[in-house]
Design an enzyme around this catalytic site. Sequence first.
Site, mmCIF file in Angstrom:
data_model
loop_
_atom_site.group_PDB
_atom_site.id
_atom_site.type_symbol
_atom_site.label_atom_id
_atom_site.label_comp_id
_atom_site.label_asym_id
_atom_site.label_seq_id
_atom_site.Cartn_x
_atom_site.Cartn_y
_atom_site.Cartn_z
ATOM 1 N N THR A 13 0.837 -1.200 0.000
ATOM 2 C CA THR A 13 0.000 0.000 0.000
ATOM 3 C C THR A 13 0.874 1.253 0.000
ATOM 4 O O THR A 13 2.013 1.234 0.462
ATOM 5 C CB THR A 13 -0.947 0.018 1.216
ATOM 6 O OG1 THR A 13 -0.191 0.152 2.426
ATOM 7 C CG2 THR A 13 -1.770 -1.260 1.267
ATOM 8 N N SER A 15 2.336 2.834 -2.570
ATOM 9 C CA SER A 15 3.570 2.365 -3.211
ATOM 10 C C SER A 15 3.906 3.056 -4.527
ATOM 11 O O SER A 15 4.648 2.512 -5.346
ATOM 12 C CB SER A 15 3.488 0.856 -3.437
ATOM 13 O OG SER A 15 2.219 0.465 -3.900
ATOM 14 N N ILE A 19 9.426 4.491 0.212
ATOM 15 C CA ILE A 19 9.670 3.142 0.724
ATOM 16 C C ILE A 19 8.712 2.151 0.092
ATOM 17 O O ILE A 19 9.092 1.017 -0.225
ATOM 18 C CB ILE A 19 9.546 3.131 2.266
ATOM 19 C CG1 ILE A 19 10.695 3.918 2.898
ATOM 20 C CG2 ILE A 19 9.525 1.700 2.800
ATOM 21 C CD1 ILE A 19 10.553 4.145 4.397
ATOM 22 N N GLY A 20 7.468 2.557 -0.111
ATOM 23 C CA GLY A 20 6.499 1.655 -0.721
ATOM 24 C C GLY A 20 6.900 1.241 -2.120
ATOM 25 O O GLY A 20 6.829 0.058 -2.480
ATOM 26 N N TYR A 154 1.454 11.823 14.419
ATOM 27 C CA TYR A 154 2.128 10.812 13.608
ATOM 28 C C TYR A 154 2.737 9.739 14.506
ATOM 29 O O TYR A 154 2.552 8.534 14.262
ATOM 30 C CB TYR A 154 3.207 11.481 12.760
ATOM 31 C CG TYR A 154 4.114 10.519 12.026
ATOM 32 C CD1 TYR A 154 3.680 9.879 10.868
ATOM 33 C CD2 TYR A 154 5.410 10.270 12.475
ATOM 34 C CE1 TYR A 154 4.512 9.004 10.178
ATOM 35 C CE2 TYR A 154 6.250 9.391 11.795
ATOM 36 C CZ TYR A 154 5.798 8.760 10.652
ATOM 37 O OH TYR A 154 6.624 7.897 9.971
#
Length: 264
Positions: A13, A15, A19-20, A154
């Site tokens: 998800t 992405s 990083i995704g 966060y």
Amino acid sequence: MHIDLSGKTAIVTGSSQGIGFATALGLARTGARTVITGRDTARLEKALRRITDDVPGAAVDAVAADLSTSEGAETLLAEVPAADILVNNLGIFEPKAFLDIDDAEWRRYFDVNVLSGIRLSRLYLPAMIERRWGRIVFVSSESALQIPPEMMHYGMTKTAQLAVARGLAEVCAGSAVTVNSVLPGPTNSEGIAGFVAELGAGSGLSLDEQVDEFVREHRPTSLLRRAATPEKVANLIVYLSSPQASATTGAALSVDGGTRRSVV
């Protein structure tokens, strides 16, 4: 170590970048059918092309959906009815003073960063348990353990992810389905780079230099003294998705460059 995920379906998800995207690319390189997701169709199409250019013949699909909503999750499930690997990477962040964060913002962060992964895990986990093979990875953050006062909302969501992942691992005991969390530290992804560029406007430094300078100034405990790359974080996620990681479950694994001053 050679990781072969041929015949497996992996969903990542959030992405289309960062990083995704690096994780989706890494999984595609292992032979997994890889599904990338995001809300921006143009970004998804660009990410899809980048993966197929890098891995000719890769089985890659893109699903445009807002996975912070139940409707978005159902859209993904309709397109991809079953998955062997689920990487819950979707997340948002923004520095904001505690007194400026209203109730709606707290709920939005929870919906995007936490509930999206809970919802998708609930949808895909039963079939994993039935097949007696599956991998779920939550992409948390070192901010889960070192709550940043400049974006407490966060940090709260990242801590919540650790609790959910550990609880799911307990639920999956003896099933050959593993559930783990990854805790990246400062990472030179598009989102961080854009944020740091605004702070360092007019500094005369390159963007990469600005990001590394941000790490040295604002994350002084970092042993790397620089930001990691998305690919380095993705390497750990791909490993946790592999058969080689079958004995690792219920874990929260750091890839934070030693930012957290702890041996465990």
